[in-house]
Design a protein around this motif. Sequence first.
Motif, PDB file in Angstrom:
ATOM      1  N   GLY A  91      -7.130  21.226 -15.425  1.00  0.00           N
ATOM      2  CA  GLY A  91      -7.437  21.632 -14.049  1.00  0.00           C
ATOM      3  C   GLY A  91      -8.469  20.750 -13.374  1.00  0.00           C
ATOM      4  N   ILE A  92      -9.048  19.820 -14.106  1.00  0.00           N
ATOM      5  CA  ILE A  92      -9.994  18.887 -13.505  1.00  0.00           C
ATOM      6  C   ILE A  92      -9.298  17.899 -12.571  1.00  0.00           C
ATOM      7  N   THR A  93      -7.965  17.730 -12.708  1.00  0.00           N
ATOM      8  CA  THR A  93      -7.292  16.656 -11.961  1.00  0.00           C
ATOM      9  C   THR A  93      -7.404  16.794 -10.443  1.00  0.00           C
ATOM     10  N   PRO A  94      -7.135  17.958  -9.826  1.00  0.00           N
ATOM     11  CA  PRO A  94      -7.333  18.018  -8.373  1.00  0.00           C
ATOM     12  C   PRO A  94      -8.797  18.123  -7.987  1.00  0.00           C
ATOM     13  N   ILE A  95      -9.631  18.619  -8.915  1.00  0.00           N
ATOM     14  CA  ILE A  95     -11.047  18.818  -8.627  1.00  0.00           C
ATOM     15  C   ILE A  95     -11.810  17.495  -8.594  1.00  0.00           C
ATOM     16  N   LEU A  96     -11.417  16.541  -9.444  1.00  0.00           N
ATOM     17  CA  LEU A  96     -12.158  15.287  -9.573  1.00  0.00           C
ATOM     18  C   LEU A  96     -12.320  14.546  -8.247  1.00  0.00           C
ATOM     19  N   PRO A  97     -11.243  14.308  -7.463  1.00  0.00           N
ATOM     20  CA  PRO A  97     -11.455  13.630  -6.172  1.00  0.00           C
ATOM     21  C   PRO A  97     -12.236  14.472  -5.174  1.00  0.00           C
ATOM     22  N   MET A  98     -12.189  15.807  -5.315  1.00  0.00           N
ATOM     23  CA  MET A  98     -13.002  16.653  -4.433  1.00  0.00           C
ATOM     24  C   MET A  98     -14.484  16.456  -4.720  1.00  0.00           C
ATOM     25  N   VAL A  99     -14.836  16.404  -6.006  1.00  0.00           N
ATOM     26  CA  VAL A  99     -16.227  16.183  -6.389  1.00  0.00           C
ATOM     27  C   VAL A  99     -16.717  14.846  -5.843  1.00  0.00           C
ATOM     28  N   PRO A 102       0.831  -1.213   0.000  1.00  0.00           N
ATOM     29  CA  PRO A 102       0.000   0.000   0.000  1.00  0.00           C
ATOM     30  C   PRO A 102       0.867   1.265   0.000  1.00  0.00           C
ATOM     31  N   LEU A 103       0.365   2.292  -0.640  1.00  0.00           N
ATOM     32  CA  LEU A 103       1.050   3.576  -0.732  1.00  0.00           C
ATOM     33  C   LEU A 103       0.641   4.491   0.415  1.00  0.00           C
ATOM     34  N   PRO A 104       1.410   5.541   0.698  1.00  0.00           N
ATOM     35  CA  PRO A 104       1.000   6.519   1.718  1.00  0.00           C
ATOM     36  C   PRO A 104      -0.352   7.138   1.372  1.00  0.00           C
ATOM     37  N   SER A 105      -1.123   7.436   2.407  1.00  0.00           N
ATOM     38  CA  SER A 105      -2.458   7.989   2.206  1.00  0.00           C
ATOM     39  C   SER A 105      -2.381   9.432   1.716  1.00  0.00           C
ATOM     40  N   TRP A 106      -3.475   9.902   1.158  1.00  0.00           N
ATOM     41  CA  TRP A 106      -3.553  11.272   0.671  1.00  0.00           C
ATOM     42  C   TRP A 106      -4.989  11.754   0.728  1.00  0.00           C
ATOM     43  N   ARG A 107      -5.169  13.078   0.590  1.00  0.00           N
ATOM     44  CA  ARG A 107      -6.498  13.669   0.606  1.00  0.00           C
ATOM     45  C   ARG A 107      -6.694  14.471  -0.678  1.00  0.00           C
ATOM     46  N   PRO A 108      -7.947  14.698  -1.093  1.00  0.00           N
ATOM     47  CA  PRO A 108      -8.190  15.468  -2.314  1.00  0.00           C
ATOM     48  C   PRO A 108      -7.448  16.804  -2.316  1.00  0.00           C
ATOM     49  N   GLY A 109      -6.874  17.133  -3.460  1.00  0.00           N
ATOM     50  CA  GLY A 109      -6.070  18.337  -3.606  1.00  0.00           C
ATOM     51  C   GLY A 109      -4.575  18.082  -3.559  1.00  0.00           C
ATOM     52  N   ALA A 110      -4.163  16.864  -3.168  1.00  0.00           N
ATOM     53  CA  ALA A 110      -2.738  16.542  -3.030  1.00  0.00           C
ATOM     54  C   ALA A 110      -2.077  16.339  -4.387  1.00  0.00           C
ATOM     55  N   HIS A 111      -0.751  16.475  -4.393  1.00  0.00           N
ATOM     56  CA  HIS A 111       0.018  16.258  -5.613  1.00  0.00           C
ATOM     57  C   HIS A 111       1.292  15.494  -5.298  1.00  0.00           C
ATOM     58  N   LEU A 112       1.931  14.984  -6.343  1.00  0.00           N
ATOM     59  CA  LEU A 112       3.216  14.304  -6.253  1.00  0.00           C
ATOM     60  C   LEU A 112       4.281  15.120  -6.953  1.00  0.00           C
ATOM     61  N   ASP A 113       5.524  15.022  -6.456  1.00  0.00           N
ATOM     62  CA  ASP A 113       6.690  15.463  -7.215  1.00  0.00           C
ATOM     63  C   ASP A 113       7.198  14.244  -7.968  1.00  0.00           C
ATOM     64  N   LEU A 114       7.086  14.260  -9.270  1.00  0.00           N
ATOM     65  CA  LEU A 114       7.470  13.120 -10.103  1.00  0.00           C
ATOM     66  C   LEU A 114       8.826  13.380 -10.738  1.00  0.00           C
ATOM     67  N   THR A 115       9.801  12.514 -10.451  1.00  0.00           N
ATOM     68  CA  THR A 115      11.112  12.592 -11.077  1.00  0.00           C
ATOM     69  C   THR A 115      11.128  11.667 -12.287  1.00  0.00           C
ATOM     70  N   LEU A 116      11.323  12.250 -13.456  1.00  0.00           N
ATOM     71  CA  LEU A 116      11.304  11.493 -14.699  1.00  0.00           C
ATOM     72  C   LEU A 116      12.667  10.860 -14.953  1.00  0.00           C
ATOM     73  N   PHE A 164      -3.431  22.475  -1.864  1.00  0.00           N
ATOM     74  CA  PHE A 164      -4.780  22.840  -2.310  1.00  0.00           C
ATOM     75  C   PHE A 164      -5.783  22.049  -1.483  1.00  0.00           C
ATOM     76  N   PRO A 165      -5.805  22.256  -0.154  1.00  0.00           N
ATOM     77  CA  PRO A 165      -6.579  21.379   0.729  1.00  0.00           C
ATOM     78  C   PRO A 165      -8.080  21.513   0.527  1.00  0.00           C
ATOM     79  N   PHE A 166      -8.760  20.391   0.649  1.00  0.00           N
ATOM     80  CA  PHE A 166     -10.213  20.319   0.531  1.00  0.00           C
ATOM     81  C   PHE A 166     -10.803  20.412   1.929  1.00  0.00           C
ATOM     82  N   VAL A 167     -11.508  21.506   2.218  1.00  0.00           N
ATOM     83  CA  VAL A 167     -11.993  21.809   3.563  1.00  0.00           C
ATOM     84  C   VAL A 167     -13.475  21.457   3.653  1.00  0.00           C
TER      85      VAL A 167
END
Length: 335
Positions: free
Chosen positions: A159-167, A77-91, A143-146
């Motif tokens: 811009g739908i990407t952080p909004i989708l889990p909030m919806v 399992p991966l670390p938990s997260w909440r809507p609005g979260a992001h990752l730093d992706l190293t390519l 971008f915390p979801f309150v």
Amino acid sequence: MTAPEFPPRLDGTGRRDRLMSTLVGVGAAYRRLARYSGRRRPPVRAVDRTLPLVVTTVRPEADDVVSLRLARPEGEPLPSWRPGAHLDLTLPSGLVRQYSLCGDPGDLSHYRVAVRRIGAASGEVHTLKPGTKVDVRGPRNAFPFVAADSYVFIAGGIGITPILPMVRAADARGADWRLVYTGRSRESMPFVEELSDLPGDRVWFRPDTEYGIPASGVELLEGVPDGVSVYCCGPAPMITGVRVDLELTGAKAVYFERFSTPPIVGGRPYTVVLRRSGHTLAVPADRSTLDVVREVLPDVAFSCRQGFCGTCAVATPDGGSVRICVDRGPAVLEL
């Protein structure tokens, strides 16, 4: 300077004086021990929070948009997260970029991000194949979801990407909510099909090609009820329009996240000195320190360009640091 006054002795035995002498001796011994302990204490090591993950799925979501599923190689399992979260992706090339998590926070078997092809880093994302190993840091949330009773979500394109889990979270919570989703065309808007399983009276798809012109802030905010919390993410012109026209509404709280560099408003010119390389650079009123530094030091590190990731922070001689993507003003930098 006068000496401090102590209470008089309790009696003629000197008991108070002996007590004070004992306390002074204990204090001195503690200070000597602290100095010795500090010399022997090992240096504090930075905690490496990098997660080595593997791309498990690459899926087209819209014109020039793909989604990636990222998981641990052994399936833990991966670390938990909440809507609005992001990752730093190293390519694989070493480039680092931030991408919002757009999957289900309750499913920690994988992370999902979606990326539109707009530059070198996003172009590299589009070349990744299942089985490619990548490193991520996070999740982090700027971008915390309150919690609130009612929401209006406004998304533009990717811009739908952080909004989708909030919806999804608002719907699961039973809150009153509405989504306004705009883009250049329906074909360019990711997750339209996925959003179609939500109540149709709560989701408004607003492609420019079907309405003739891009939406204004007034149009996007039409019918916003008093006391609502507004979450908005998308291109700079859309966010600007919403911010300007919010004054016409009775919104209770407003939250924004942008995917492009914030515009410089009311800037003033200044000078920065790069101590190691010997450059003195003039920064115009409408440009950032990062932009100007990159002209002479093209390999200087940066990532989000919005001031929260810390990649571009540069040390100063006084022991401080400057985030050269957003901090403005004269400075001497250790570059």
